[in-house]
Design a protein around this motif. Structure first.
Motif, PDB file in Angstrom:
ATOM      1  N   ALA A   1       0.899  -1.109   0.141  1.00  0.00           N
ATOM      2  CA  ALA A   1       0.077  -0.066   0.114  1.00  0.00           C
ATOM      3  C   ALA A   1       0.888   1.198   0.096  1.00  0.00           C
ATOM      4  CB  ALA A   1      -1.141   0.071   1.327  1.00  0.00           C
ATOM      5  N   ALA A   2       1.737   1.297   0.838  1.00  0.00           N
ATOM      6  CA  ALA A   2       3.000   2.560   0.777  1.00  0.00           C
ATOM      7  C   ALA A   2       3.342   2.716  -0.372  1.00  0.00           C
ATOM      8  CB  ALA A   2       3.695   2.208   1.971  1.00  0.00           C
ATOM      9  N   SER A   3       3.958   1.755  -1.085  1.00  0.00           N
ATOM     10  CA  SER A   3       4.612   1.720  -2.448  1.00  0.00           C
ATOM     11  C   SER A   3       3.621   2.413  -3.380  1.00  0.00           C
ATOM     12  CB  SER A   3       5.323   0.606  -2.808  1.00  0.00           C
ATOM     13  OG  SER A   3       5.661  -0.366  -1.852  1.00  0.00           O
ATOM     14  N   ILE A   4       2.345   1.772  -3.462  1.00  0.00           N
ATOM     15  CA  ILE A   4       1.462   2.261  -4.408  1.00  0.00           C
ATOM     16  C   ILE A   4       1.157   3.567  -4.236  1.00  0.00           C
ATOM     17  CG2 ILE A   4      -1.030   2.002  -5.117  1.00  0.00           C
ATOM     18  CD1 ILE A   4      -1.103  -0.850  -4.580  1.00  0.00           C
ATOM     19  N   TYR A   5       1.345   4.075  -3.091  1.00  0.00           N
ATOM     20  CA  TYR A   5       0.931   5.329  -2.929  1.00  0.00           C
ATOM     21  C   TYR A   5       2.156   6.229  -3.505  1.00  0.00           C
ATOM     22  CZ  TYR A   5       0.103   9.954  -0.903  1.00  0.00           C
ATOM     23  OH  TYR A   5      -0.163  11.573  -0.927  1.00  0.00           O
ATOM     24  N   LEU A   6       3.092   5.942  -2.872  1.00  0.00           N
ATOM     25  CA  LEU A   6       4.281   6.901  -3.288  1.00  0.00           C
ATOM     26  C   LEU A   6       4.633   6.671  -4.793  1.00  0.00           C
ATOM     27  CD1 LEU A   6       6.923   5.793  -0.386  1.00  0.00           C
ATOM     28  CD2 LEU A   6       5.621   8.053  -0.797  1.00  0.00           C
ATOM     29  N   GLU A   7       4.549   5.556  -5.359  1.00  0.00           N
ATOM     30  CA  GLU A   7       4.871   5.481  -6.530  1.00  0.00           C
ATOM     31  C   GLU A   7       3.837   6.130  -7.763  1.00  0.00           C
ATOM     32  OE1 GLU A   7       7.554   5.059  -9.170  1.00  0.00           O
ATOM     33  OE2 GLU A   7       7.922   4.378  -7.091  1.00  0.00           O
ATOM     34  N   GLU A   8       2.578   5.807  -7.292  1.00  0.00           N
ATOM     35  CA  GLU A   8       1.439   6.038  -8.215  1.00  0.00           C
ATOM     36  C   GLU A   8       0.868   7.091  -8.102  1.00  0.00           C
ATOM     37  OE1 GLU A   8       0.927   4.254 -10.992  1.00  0.00           O
ATOM     38  OE2 GLU A   8       2.389   2.521 -10.325  1.00  0.00           O
ATOM     39  N   PHE A   9       0.623   7.563  -6.850  1.00  0.00           N
ATOM     40  CA  PHE A   9      -0.285   8.653  -6.381  1.00  0.00           C
ATOM     41  C   PHE A   9       0.404  10.114  -5.976  1.00  0.00           C
ATOM     42  CE2 PHE A   9      -2.997   4.997  -6.341  1.00  0.00           C
ATOM     43  CZ  PHE A   9      -4.124   5.483  -7.124  1.00  0.00           C
ATOM     44  N   ALA A  10       1.318   9.956  -5.081  1.00  0.00           N
ATOM     45  CA  ALA A  10       1.948  10.899  -4.259  1.00  0.00           C
ATOM     46  C   ALA A  10       2.212  12.059  -5.029  1.00  0.00           C
ATOM     47  CB  ALA A  10       3.198  10.464  -3.455  1.00  0.00           C
ATOM     48  N   PRO A  11       1.762  13.356  -4.880  1.00  0.00           N
ATOM     49  CA  PRO A  11       2.298  14.384  -5.447  1.00  0.00           C
ATOM     50  C   PRO A  11       3.754  14.762  -5.023  1.00  0.00           C
ATOM     51  CG  PRO A  11       1.170  15.187  -3.410  1.00  0.00           C
ATOM     52  CD  PRO A  11       0.948  13.584  -3.711  1.00  0.00           C
ATOM     53  N   LYS A  12       4.393  15.377  -5.949  1.00  0.00           N
ATOM     54  CA  LYS A  12       5.953  15.627  -5.637  1.00  0.00           C
ATOM     55  C   LYS A  12       5.661  16.950  -4.749  1.00  0.00           C
ATOM     56  CE  LYS A  12       9.618  13.632  -7.030  1.00  0.00           C
ATOM     57  NZ  LYS A  12       9.919  13.534  -5.793  1.00  0.00           N
ATOM     58  N   ASN A  13       5.823  16.934  -3.593  1.00  0.00           N
ATOM     59  CA  ASN A  13       6.090  17.928  -2.325  1.00  0.00           C
ATOM     60  C   ASN A  13       7.020  17.317  -1.356  1.00  0.00           C
ATOM     61  OD1 ASN A  13       4.579  16.178  -0.982  1.00  0.00           O
ATOM     62  ND2 ASN A  13       2.351  17.530  -1.280  1.00  0.00           N
ATOM     63  N   TRP A  14       6.902  18.368  -0.443  1.00  0.00           N
ATOM     64  CA  TRP A  14       8.020  18.192   0.709  1.00  0.00           C
ATOM     65  C   TRP A  14       7.701  16.848   1.592  1.00  0.00           C
ATOM     66  CZ3 TRP A  14       6.695  18.440   5.820  1.00  0.00           C
ATOM     67  CH2 TRP A  14       5.686  19.050   5.947  1.00  0.00           C
ATOM     68  N   ILE A  15       6.388  16.825   1.504  1.00  0.00           N
ATOM     69  CA  ILE A  15       5.676  15.569   2.579  1.00  0.00           C
ATOM     70  C   ILE A  15       6.437  14.355   1.895  1.00  0.00           C
ATOM     71  CG2 ILE A  15       4.123  14.434   3.523  1.00  0.00           C
ATOM     72  CD1 ILE A  15       2.272  17.154   3.490  1.00  0.00           C
ATOM     73  N   THR A  16       5.988  14.315   0.696  1.00  0.00           N
ATOM     74  CA  THR A  16       6.477  12.872   0.122  1.00  0.00           C
ATOM     75  C   THR A  16       7.907  12.908   0.146  1.00  0.00           C
ATOM     76  OG1 THR A  16       4.778  13.587  -1.722  1.00  0.00           O
ATOM     77  CG2 THR A  16       6.082  11.675  -1.996  1.00  0.00           C
ATOM     78  N   ASP A  17       8.773  13.964   0.080  1.00  0.00           N
ATOM     79  CA  ASP A  17      10.181  13.720   0.050  1.00  0.00           C
ATOM     80  C   ASP A  17      10.515  13.456   1.382  1.00  0.00           C
ATOM     81  OD1 ASP A  17      10.831  14.436  -2.495  1.00  0.00           O
ATOM     82  OD2 ASP A  17      11.448  16.535  -2.039  1.00  0.00           O
ATOM     83  N   VAL A  18      10.009  13.818   2.552  1.00  0.00           N
ATOM     84  CA  VAL A  18      10.352  13.282   3.870  1.00  0.00           C
ATOM     85  C   VAL A  18      10.124  12.086   4.068  1.00  0.00           C
ATOM     86  CG1 VAL A  18       9.623  13.509   6.425  1.00  0.00           C
ATOM     87  CG2 VAL A  18       9.948  15.696   4.905  1.00  0.00           C
ATOM     88  N   ILE A  19       8.809  11.494   3.462  1.00  0.00           N
ATOM     89  CA  ILE A  19       8.582   9.918   3.646  1.00  0.00           C
ATOM     90  C   ILE A  19       9.605   9.147   2.814  1.00  0.00           C
ATOM     91  CG2 ILE A  19       7.129   8.097   3.076  1.00  0.00           C
ATOM     92  CD1 ILE A  19       4.580  10.127   3.407  1.00  0.00           C
ATOM     93  N   GLU A  20      10.055   9.805   1.499  1.00  0.00           N
ATOM     94  CA  GLU A  20      11.141   8.969   0.839  1.00  0.00           C
ATOM     95  C   GLU A  20      12.292   8.881   1.628  1.00  0.00           C
ATOM     96  OE1 GLU A  20      11.492   9.572  -3.038  1.00  0.00           O
ATOM     97  OE2 GLU A  20       9.288   9.556  -3.484  1.00  0.00           O
ATOM     98  N   VAL A  21      12.746   9.994   2.168  1.00  0.00           N
ATOM     99  CA  VAL A  21      14.196  10.240   2.857  1.00  0.00           C
ATOM    100  C   VAL A  21      14.039   9.121   4.112  1.00  0.00           C
ATOM    101  CG1 VAL A  21      15.678  11.488   4.112  1.00  0.00           C
ATOM    102  CG2 VAL A  21      14.897  12.264   1.843  1.00  0.00           C
ATOM    103  N   ASN A  22      12.778   9.269   4.773  1.00  0.00           N
ATOM    104  CA  ASN A  22      12.585   8.452   5.935  1.00  0.00           C
ATOM    105  C   ASN A  22      12.759   6.995   5.496  1.00  0.00           C
ATOM    106  OD1 ASN A  22      11.523   8.126   8.430  1.00  0.00           O
ATOM    107  ND2 ASN A  22      10.422  10.006   8.352  1.00  0.00           N
ATOM    108  N   ILE A  23      12.220   6.410   4.590  1.00  0.00           N
ATOM    109  CA  ILE A  23      12.160   5.171   4.128  1.00  0.00           C
ATOM    110  C   ILE A  23      13.863   4.634   3.974  1.00  0.00           C
ATOM    111  CG2 ILE A  23      11.539   3.364   2.575  1.00  0.00           C
ATOM    112  CD1 ILE A  23       8.740   4.770   2.476  1.00  0.00           C
ATOM    113  N   SER A  24      14.560   5.309   3.068  1.00  0.00           N
ATOM    114  CA  SER A  24      15.683   5.060   2.886  1.00  0.00           C
ATOM    115  C   SER A  24      16.617   4.882   4.115  1.00  0.00           C
ATOM    116  CB  SER A  24      16.342   5.995   1.835  1.00  0.00           C
ATOM    117  OG  SER A  24      16.068   6.973   2.168  1.00  0.00           O
TER     118      SER A  24
END
Lengths: 499, 451
Positions: free
Chosen positions: B248-271
């Motif tokens: 579910a998390a990947s689908i959101y990040l890959e398909e739906f997430a808008p390019k904004n700072w919140i998404t960036d924070v989530i991505e940096v967080n995951i890595s």
């Protein structure tokens, strides 16, 4: 009513809600079709979306409330019950946490007694610590208590039970009401013109967002769980000693020296030896695989090397303790019986043992990351160098490596962060004595080993000796995080350079 | 014409007489080249050598654990010792403790030795000492289950004690037992005699794979079975939680997430979460699941939750990679025939990405299966789980160990007989890991699609 509600367990409640959801799905789906005059083509969305909308309205809000409730309930109850415990009970060499765990144990014991029929519910609520021997009554039902029960504790336990029960009942009531309200809401919504698909899709998207933010929640959980306990630790123990002291000597009677510096020294020393092994081997392996090896060698050697990264660390730990350690003792120890005839090393656990084995584990980390980075250097740089008459190795040394250097540094930093956070190899291979020493044949201890030793076994969360583990964990977390962020930043910067 | 002009040109510099003979500098450069290549070959060889040493050590030291020494004895179940009342009342028979059964074993052993005609000065009690400390309990359990056998003579195959086992596996010899109070040279002589007679033999021991851990004094009876169930229960929790949440998390990040700072924070967080030391997750589990939520200590449920949080980043990263590999034309085609964005993802993209997701999940599970450090903090070591759980709920909530934690537990005990078991446990663990990875590779080969 309260009795009935509080007897419903969480899993039964979930099943009831899910059952309601299924009922909602089926009825609302047929209601939607009926509202379209029996023909699904008159509906805005496919019939199943109306059903899914109902199931969503019923299950999701109520289950979310249930999860939140179960998370918050212990905190609220604890805060109420703590007020009942007189201060002098806490100050007698114990702590609030310990007293609370007693309270909980008695409350659980009373619950068990009621459940087994040894006591009636009324009797359990009306027990008197002076008249009855609560300890022996509970021992009959298999709940062993460490000491006799004092009146305020028993009162607190009874209050605890009462509150747990009524809160439990309230939760069941609220969740069921919310589920039914969801059903009613869906009933009112369901109509042929209702845009069910849009609503369901928005709901699904919401769930996806929740799943994605779980990663943030985990980080927040990590930081806060360690931060709170670390703050507790620094209340009991001066921070100057932790960050600037010179010795690590925990003493479970209190008054111990708990300084991170000797542990940090051991950690960094072992990591340094590990990198000394892993970096040259890994780097040369990467250079050979990406620049010299043919496709056949490459396709065989790369996965084989990567097996080293897939072996669980406990295996390396055992290897260090039982194979590498004794082997090194044979060479560097045992006086005249040893290979070198020297007596530098007395035990199998040492900085060198742990460092060597950790180095083996890190070889594939360094090699596969560097391999990717060397492959990313554009071919034109190589061609230019060959065109000027450089040999292959000169090209690698004077053109490719300088170009790939930032990326390689990033890879080494990632490997270093791995080494610092590695636990099992050092727990089994590095020894347990904290000291500042440059002798690699001595045992030394690391941050991770001390976290394990302070937190395993019977731990008392009120003593500085236990809580120090959280401060150590926080330091470790910050250290590895900083290394990772730096490494990722360098690697990303480097990638941009050639894109 | 040009030939004529060239003849008048100045002679080539004297340093290179011919292209075919290398000058000193070229030779040096070529040597450096060869040396450099050799360094590379050496580095790879060292890596391979380490792998080979590691694997041979594991196999060489571990296979012994799958073999165990057994002693065959006919034990008369004397009524006078076991059932003094003669009523076959199980409550009465239960009152006879394992100590009550020891004389039966000594007598049976002595009789066996006399039958075989082996000369020894040992007392019957010292003879029976060759048996595992488990033997009287085995006998007692048998009697309690088969009351009708009292008074009969029954043939048993008892485990031999760990020193005897070590003697047959060359771990123990006459030199090393000088200060050992568990065994004496006369007892080893008796072992030799029994070995010749066939009463004592070494063979495959299934109970190492299926059995439970045993206390310090009985290494010969320890097995991996119960901790294996613990590990499998944890994997169940990880699979049930990490797979849906991760996807579910990947689908959101890959398909739906808008390019904004919140998404960036989530991505940096995951890595970053993927690189957090595993022990930190253990601290999280201890603080949140055990201290705050009061979930039961040492329960596979808690272990599973901790490992879920640890595996999530791995699963998210691999799922995103396989979602990214599905070409945009598939999405466009779905959207073109009127599917909503959600439908295009769930009906078309996700099924195409499924093999990749599954492969990533299996690899994540394999990682989680070998993880030890967080389990130490939530208490999955240091006790002996003696009975396998009966229901799934019990399997999740009652204290248990896990395979790597069990190996650690054995490695900490100072008896070499436990070291052998630790290596044997590693073989079992590696068999699991290798088969999981093999399944992942097979899935990838079978379903991999090149677009």
């Amino acid at each position: 009513m309260t009795q009935l509600f509080s007897s419903i367990s969480a899993s039964v409640l979930v099943l009831i809600v899910l059952g309601l959801g299924i009922v909602g799905y089926v009825t609302m789906r047929s209601r939607a079709i009926a509202s379209g005059g029996g023909d699904a083509r008159n509906l805005h969305s496919l019939p199943s979306y109306y059903g899914a909308n109902a199931a969503m309205m019923i299950a999701i809000p109520s289950l979310l409330v249930m999860v939140l409730w179960m998370l918050l309930q212990p905190m609220v109850i604890q805060n109420t019950v703590i007020k009942l415990i007189p201060d002098q009970m806490v100050s007698e060499g114990s702590s609030v946490g310990l007293v609370m765990s007693d309270v909980r144990r008695i409350a659980d014991g009373l619950d068990a007694a009621v459940a087994q029929g040894a006591m009636s519910g009324q009797e359990a609520a009306g027990l008197d610590a002076v008249e009855t021997d609560v300890r022996s009554r509970l021992a009959e039902v298999g709940v062993a208590l460490g000491s006799d029960v004092q009146a305020p504790i028993l009162a607190a336990a009874q209050k605890y039970r009462l509150l747990s029960q009524s809160w439990r009942a309230a939760m069941v009531a609220v969740v069921l009401v919310m589920a039914l309200a969801g059903l009613g809401f869906a009933y009112r919504q369901t109509d042929k013109d209702f845009r069910a698909r849009n609503v369901v899709e928005a709901g699904v998207k919401g769930l996806l967002i929740i799943a994605a933010s779980l990663a943030i929640l985990t980080t927040v959980g990590i930081v806060f769980s360690m931060l709170f306990e670390s703050i507790n630790f620094f209340r009991m123990h001066p921070w100057q000693d932790f960050f600037l002291g010179g010795s690590w000597a925990p003493n479970f009677r209190g008054n111990s020296d708990l300084s991170i510096l000797p542990l940090l020294w051991g950690t960094l020393y072992i990591s340094f030896i590990a990198l000394l092994v892993a970096v040259p081997i890994g780097l040369f392996a990467a250079i050979y695989l990406s620049e010299y090896a043919g496709p056949k060698v490459r396709s065989a050697a790369k996965p084989l090397l990567e097996i080293l990264a897939g072996i669980p660390t406990i295996v390396y730990g055992l290897f260090a303790l039982l194979t590498v350690g004794p082997f090194l003792v044979n060479i560097f120890g045992r006086g005249d019986n040893g290979v070198l005839g020297v007596d530098w090393m007395s035990g199998a656990t040492s900085v060198l043992t742990a460092g060597l084995v950790m180095g083996i584990m890190l070889i594939p980390f360094v090699s596969s990351l560097s391999d990717d980075i060397i492959n990313a250097v554009p071919q034109s740089l190589r061609d230019g160098s060959y065109g000027l008459g450089a040999t292959h190795s000169e090209t690698v040394r004077q053109v490719i490596l300088p170009a790939a250097l930032p990326g390689i540094v990033g890879a080494i930093l990632l490997a270093a962060s791995r080494a610092i956070g590695e636990t099992m190899i050092v727990v089994l291979g590095a020894g347990a004595i904290a000291r500042f020493s440059g002798n690699p044949f001595e045992g030394m201890t690391t941050i991770t080993t001390r976290i394990v030793s302070q937190l395993t076994g019977d731990t008392d969360f009120a003593s500085a000796e236990t809580l120090v583990a959280f401060a150590l964990g926080l330091t470790l977390f910050v250290l590895t995080l900083a290394l990772n962020v730096l490494a990722l930043y360098i690697v990303r910067k480097y990638r941009e350079q050639y894109e | 014409m040009t030939d004529v002009a060239n003849t008048g040109a100045p002679a080539a510099p004297k340093t290179s007489k011919s292209l075919l003979t290398q000058d000193a500098r070229t030779i040096k450069r070529n040597r450096a080249e060869t040396r450099f290549k050799m360094y590379g070959i050496a580095a790879i060889s060292i890596g391979m050598l380490m792998l080979v040493i590691l694997l041979t050590t594991i196999i060489g030291r571990g296979t012994g654990a799958f073999q165990q020494t057994f002693i065959t004895l006919s034990v008369p179940l004397t009524e006078a010792k076991i059932d003094k009342t003669g009523t076959r009342d199980i409550e009465q028979i239960k009152k006879v403790s394992t100590f009550g059964y020891a004389p039966l074993l000594s007598a049976a052993f002595a009789q066996k030795v006399t039958e075989l005609g082996i000369e020894t000065d040992l007392k019957p009690k010292d003879m029976a000492n060759l048996l595992s400390k488990d033997a009287p309990a085995t006998l007692r359990d048998y009697v309690l289950e088969n009351l009708d056998q009292i008074g009969q003579t029954v043939e048993f195959e008892f485990l031999a004690q760990s020193r005897v086992d070590g003697y047959l596996k060359d771990r123990v010899d006459r030199g090393s037992i000088a200060n050992d109070k568990n065994i004496s040279a006369e007892q080893l002589d008796l072992v030799d005699g029994l070995l010749v007679a066939g009463t004592l033999e070494k063979r495959f021991n299934i109970s190492f794979i299926t059995g439970a851990d045993a206390s310090d004094a009985r290494p010969e009876a320890a097995g991996m079975g119960v901790s294996m169930i613990g590990s499998l229960s944890m994997m169940l929790v990880v699979l049930v939680l990490a797979l849906p949440i991760g996807v579910a998390a990947s689908i959101y990040l890959e398909e739906f997430a808008p390019k904004n700072w919140i998404t960036d924070v989530i991505e940096v967080n995951i890595s970053n979460l993927a690189a957090v030391p595993s022990i930190v997750f253990g601290i999280l589990g201890l603080a949140v699941f055990i201290n705050y939520m009061h979930l039961p200590n040492s329960a596979p449920l808690v272990g599973g939750l901790v490992l879920t949080l640890m595996t999530l980043p791995t699963i998210i990263i691999s799922t995103r990679a396989s979602l990214k590999a599905v070409p945009p034309s598939i999405r466009d085609a779905a959207l073109g025939v009127g599917a909503s964005k959600m439908q295009s993802v769930f009906h078309h993209v996700l099924p195409l990405a499924a093999p990749g997701i599954l492969t990533g999940t299996i690899i994540g599970l394999a990682q989680a299966l070998g993880e030890t450090a967080p389990l130490l903090l939530i208490g999955m070591v240091g006790f002996i789980a003696s009975n396998p759980p009966e229901t799934i709920a019990e399997g999740l909530l009652s204290p248990n160990s896990a395979m790597p934690a069990q190996i650690y537990e054995w490695a900490k005990r100072s008896d070499p007989a436990f070291y052998e078991r630790a290596w044997g446990g590693i073989i079992i663990l590696l068999v699991f890991l290798i088969s999981m990875n093999a399944i992942a590779v097979m899935l990838r080969r079978r379903f991999e699609r090149r677009w």
